[in-house]
Structure formats: C-alpha cells, structure tokens
Design a protein around this motif. Structure first.
Motif, PDB file in Angstrom:
ATOM      1  N   VAL A  58       1.869   6.443  -0.949  1.00 47.72           N
ATOM      2  CA  VAL A  58       2.735   7.522  -0.472  1.00 47.72           C
ATOM      3  C   VAL A  58       4.001   7.640  -1.319  1.00 47.72           C
ATOM      4  CG1 VAL A  58       4.152   8.296   1.461  1.00 47.72           C
ATOM      5  CG2 VAL A  58       1.853   7.438   1.880  1.00 47.72           C
ATOM      6  N   ASP A  59       4.673   6.529  -1.566  1.00 45.99           N
ATOM      7  CA  ASP A  59       5.933   6.604  -2.309  1.00 45.99           C
ATOM      8  C   ASP A  59       5.707   7.020  -3.760  1.00 45.99           C
ATOM      9  OD1 ASP A  59       7.335   5.844  -0.031  1.00 45.99           O
ATOM     10  OD2 ASP A  59       7.084   3.724  -0.455  1.00 45.99           O
ATOM     11  N   TYR A  60       4.584   6.629  -4.315  1.00 47.64           N
ATOM     12  CA  TYR A  60       4.226   7.108  -5.656  1.00 47.64           C
ATOM     13  C   TYR A  60       4.084   8.627  -5.653  1.00 47.64           C
ATOM     14  CZ  TYR A  60       1.086   8.413  -9.464  1.00 47.64           C
ATOM     15  OH  TYR A  60       0.511   9.046 -10.539  1.00 47.64           O
ATOM     16  N   PHE A 118       0.812  -1.209   0.000  1.00 44.28           N
ATOM     17  CA  PHE A 118       0.000   0.000   0.000  1.00 44.28           C
ATOM     18  C   PHE A 118       0.850   1.267   0.000  1.00 44.28           C
ATOM     19  CE2 PHE A 118      -2.051   3.586   1.988  1.00 44.28           C
ATOM     20  CZ  PHE A 118      -3.125   3.748   1.139  1.00 44.28           C
ATOM     21  N   LEU A 119       1.748   1.384   0.946  1.00 43.13           N
ATOM     22  CA  LEU A 119       2.545   2.610   1.023  1.00 43.13           C
ATOM     23  C   LEU A 119       3.384   2.813  -0.235  1.00 43.13           C
ATOM     24  CD1 LEU A 119       3.774   2.741   4.741  1.00 43.13           C
ATOM     25  CD2 LEU A 119       2.091   4.214   3.633  1.00 43.13           C
ATOM     26  N   VAL A 127      -5.160  -1.038  -3.574  1.00 41.24           N
ATOM     27  CA  VAL A 127      -3.846  -1.542  -3.990  1.00 41.24           C
ATOM     28  C   VAL A 127      -3.932  -3.059  -4.064  1.00 41.24           C
ATOM     29  CG1 VAL A 127      -1.415  -1.758  -3.340  1.00 41.24           C
ATOM     30  CG2 VAL A 127      -2.600   0.432  -3.058  1.00 41.24           C
ATOM     31  N   THR A 128      -3.724  -3.578  -5.256  1.00 41.39           N
ATOM     32  CA  THR A 128      -3.839  -5.018  -5.489  1.00 41.39           C
ATOM     33  C   THR A 128      -2.518  -5.745  -5.299  1.00 41.39           C
ATOM     34  OG1 THR A 128      -3.826  -4.368  -7.832  1.00 41.39           O
ATOM     35  CG2 THR A 128      -5.910  -5.077  -6.912  1.00 41.39           C
ATOM     36  N   GLY A 129      -1.424  -4.992  -5.137  1.00 42.26           N
ATOM     37  CA  GLY A 129      -0.158  -5.588  -4.723  1.00 42.26           C
ATOM     38  C   GLY A 129       0.585  -6.353  -5.792  1.00 42.26           C
ATOM     39  N   ASN A 152       2.080   3.257   7.939  1.00 44.01           N
ATOM     40  CA  ASN A 152       0.902   2.416   7.758  1.00 44.01           C
ATOM     41  C   ASN A 152       1.274   1.045   8.302  1.00 44.01           C
ATOM     42  OD1 ASN A 152      -1.220   0.756   6.959  1.00 44.01           O
ATOM     43  ND2 ASN A 152      -1.668   2.018   5.179  1.00 44.01           N
ATOM     44  N   THR A 153       0.923   0.822   9.537  1.00 37.86           N
ATOM     45  CA  THR A 153       1.335  -0.395  10.239  1.00 37.86           C
ATOM     46  C   THR A 153       0.123  -1.290  10.515  1.00 37.86           C
ATOM     47  OG1 THR A 153       1.184   0.830  12.336  1.00 37.86           O
ATOM     48  CG2 THR A 153       3.332   0.706  11.282  1.00 37.86           C
TER      49      THR A 153
END
Length: 449
Positions: free
Chosen positions: A39-41, A34-35, A219-221, A127-128
């Motif tokens: 976020v990183d995107y 997800f992150l 987010v499908t990962g 995001n934990t």
C-alpha cells in the motif's frame, strides 16, 4: 554510519523522488512489512506520478511494533522489489517517503483519536493479519485503547462523527474472504454492544465505504542476512529495510468514483476498482495457489526442494503449464487474455531468483489447501468437459503418495520418506489420523468362487 533521514539523504545529494511535506490523508492500521511494501509503495507512486500529495500516518495494531524505528528515520525506509519481469532479472530500489509518522495507541491513544480531527483525512487502510478482523465482546468503549482492531476503528469513527466531519473510504487488506464486509459487521456489533446513538450508526452506513479488497504480492520483508551489506552499499543505516517481489496487484471492490480521489489509473498502477472482486480472487486461488498446491508434492517426491528449481525442470514445468492452461483456465470465466497474462506472470514469480520458496513449506496443511485451491478446478472441469483432468488427477495421486506413511513423530506431524531421507508431514491431527489408518488398513482378499 548515519541513520536514514531527510537530512542524511540531503547530505548524500540524493536525487530520487521524495515528498517531505504533505497533508496526512491516509490512516493505516498496520505498520508491518506487507503494507509498507504494498500500500505505501503505491501511495508513494501516486504521489510522484499523479499528484496525490498525501502522507500516511501509521498505527500499530498491537503493543509491540515498529513505531520507534519508523519515527527515528523520519518515516523513511528503503524498499527493494526483486524478481523477474518480461524474462529479465530486476532489482528495483526506492526510498519510500509517503509515511509521516507511526503511532503506538497503547502509549498514546489520544494521539490516534486526534487524527479524527484532521479534515484532510480521507482513507483508512488496514492489514491486521487474518485474526485482526474479529469481534471481541470484551472490548469496551472506554478501554484505552480497545484491544481489537474493529473496536479501535469503531471508537475512531465515533470520534469523527462527534466532530461533524465526513467519513472515509476504508480499504481492508486482511487475507480473509470479503474483508471489508466482515469489518463492517464487526463495527455494527460494537455500535450495538456499546449502545451508541442511532444517528452515529446511520452516519457510519451513509458516509463510509467499507471496501473489500484482494491483495497480491509476496513480501519477503527485512533482509536480515543481507542487511549489513545493503546498508554499507546505500551509505546509511536503515533499520526497517523492506523487500518484496516485483509483481503486485490490488483489486478494490467499490464504486468507480473511488478513482476520482485515489488516482490509480493516472499513476499507471496495477490496481483496479470493480463491482465484484470475487472473480479475481478465484483467479488467484485457482491459478497461483492452485499451481503451487497441484505441483509441489509430486515435485518434492521427484527430488526437488525449492519452487525456482522446479521451473528449470522440463517435466515439472511442463506439467505445471498443462495444469494451468489446459485444465484450470478453461474452468474460469474472466476473459482468456486476462487469465493467460496472469498465468504468464505466475511462471515468472515462481522463477524469482531472490526467493528460495521451499516445497515443504508450501506442503503445510496440504489437505485443506488441495480442497480449497484444486478441487474446485477438478469439479468444474468435469462439469464442463465430462471427463477427469489428467494433471489435476495426477496431483491428487501425488498428494496420497506424499501422505502415505504410518510413522508418527508427534502432535500434528508424521514422518514421510523420500528415498533415504525423511520429511515432516504437518497437517490437522484428524487428517493425519485418517491417513495413517488408511495407509495401514488392507482391504480383505476376495473370497474365491
């Protein structure tokens, strides 16, 4: 096939955006799909379009993690954002280059604490998972590392304070209400539990912004079934491929001054900074989640199995639109154009050709979902309009029909029937017990006069 790295891309003559060297200005607790797709995107986009010039150092929140794979690829990975946008099918590829490295604090805790020495470090992101922001009184200050995420954060902030450096803008992305405030409360509890200096507590309050945020992107990962073919087409081996939907929206609760340091507007990103994120969370829960929950049980009983196919069914699609535009939107207080724009995006998201979102998956724990996502719209509609909303009322009838069974399968599970097929009903046991009893109990016949 060579593994993805800066050297590999150089050999290929890659001409996309890359940022090989930049200060580490972001520390991110969480290295999962997800992150990296959210976020990183956005950090990568700000680097390219707004001169953010920042690298993110990632930190595994738990012992098992992706650090070895991330570090073996120079922090690089390929992200695919796929879905529909403005009625068109899109599949966008981007090599994300904002990650410098990934730390495993369970093997190198000092490496994490050393990040506190970096004067360029300004943002902490997390995001934990929903269970990550918890206060565990068993955590000790001298644990290496403290087990809980708030414990690690408190120890990190303490290290920063001892060095006399400035604090951070802290962006919590966990899927809980008021995530930033909850994280701050946990940190305060550790300060008290560990009997840390009053001056440190004052610095934590004064020098750090704990921002609650709302995140929105499916987010499908890692695309396990497609990975081999994708890597063959890319011409390199990428062990941490990531995929997600095109839609993305991030609401950060905090002062507008955040944008002076976090240039989201300059980069043209779907990120807003507001005084109160609550109306946007209400919009997401009521429209996006509410549309799912009010539609899926009836759609499943009507013979559908995945969300995308529901959008191709004129009756189901029409029902969803009437629910959203005629019954949910009139109960919300954001400007109508914002609400209708979000609703239009919901339709495209539900029609994503890359996601087979099973209706039975969405049906899990429908009782609590209906109460949280749909019931508030029903109550507010009655309050404002003085009558029951027809579509939402029907969705409750579909909920009853879906659960109308007395066939037990096991703990937290019953069997329902659709034609000649059976399906699993999974919910809290008390819910299933109540509904099973209600389904098999008959009201006594009225006594003849």
């Amino acid at each position: 096939m060579e593994k993805l790295s800066y050297a590999t891309l150089e050999k290929q003559g890659y001409d996309g955006y890359l940022l090989k060297d930049a200060p580490e200005r972001v520390l991110q607790f969480g290295e999962g799909n997800f992150l990296r797709a959210f976020v990183d995107y956005f950090i990568d986009e700000m680097n390219e379009k707004a001169g953010f010039d920042s690298k993110a150092v990632l930190c595994q929140p738990i012992a098992p993690g992706l650090a070895p794979m991330i570090n073996s690829q120079d922090g690089l990975y390929t992200l695919f954002l796929r879905g529909r946008e403005n009625g068109r099918k899109v599949n966008r590829k981007r090599v994300i280059s904002c990650v410098s490295r990934c730390l495993n604090p369970y093997e190198d805790y000092q490496g994490l604490l050393d990040c506190a020495k970096n004067p360029d470090l300004r943002f902490l992101v997390s995001n934990t998972t929903e269970a990550g922001i918890v206060f565990d009184p068993a955590c000790k200050k001298d644990d290496v590392p403290p087990a809980s995420f708030p414990g690690k954060l408190t120890a990190f902030l303490y290290e920063r304070w001892k060095l006399g450096l400035r604090g951070f803008i802290i962006l919590s992305c966990e899927l809980i209400d008021h995530n930033g405030g909850e994280l701050k409360r946990c940190v305060d509890k550790y300060i008290d539990l560990w009997d840390l200096e009053p001056e440190f507590k004052a610095w934590t309050e004064r020098e750090n912004l704990f921002c609650s945020t709302l995140v929105d992107r499916i987010v499908t990962g890692y695309p396990r079934a497609e990975a081999e073919g994708i890597c063959r087409e890319l011409g390199y081996q990428d062990d941490i491929l990531d995929t997600g939907e095109v839609f993305g929206f991030w609401v950060i609760e905090g002062p507008q001054s955040i944008k002076d340091e976090f240039p989201v507007e300059k980069a043209g990103l779907p990120i807003i900074v507001v005084d109160d994120h609550t109306p946007y969370k209400q919009r997401k829960v009521r429209i996006l989640n509410g549309a799912h929950t009010s539609m899926v049980l009836g759609a499943y009983l009507a013979g559908q199995d995945i969300v995308r196919n529901c959008m191709e069914d004129e009756v189901i699609h029409g029902f969803m639109n009437k629910t959203i535009y005629d019954e949910i939107i009139p109960t919300l207080d954001l400007p109508r154009d914002e609400l209708t724009e979000f609703a239009a995006a919901v339709t495209e998201r539900f029609n994503n050709p890359y996601i087979d979102h099973a209706l039975l998956s969405i049906s899990l724990n429908s009782t609590s979902k209906w109460k949280a996502r749909v019931l508030p719209s029903l109550e507010e509609y009655v309050k404002r309009q003085g009558r029951l909303p027809k579509c939402i009322t029907f969705s409750f009838a579909a909920y009853i029909a879906f659960y109308h069974t007395a066939q037990e399968k096991g703990e937290n599970c019953l069997l329902g029937r659709r034609g000649q097929e059976t399906y699993e009903i999974k919910d809290d046991q008390w819910t299933l017990d109540f509904l099973t009893t209600a389904a098999t109990t008959r009201s006594p016949s009225p006594t003849p006069l």
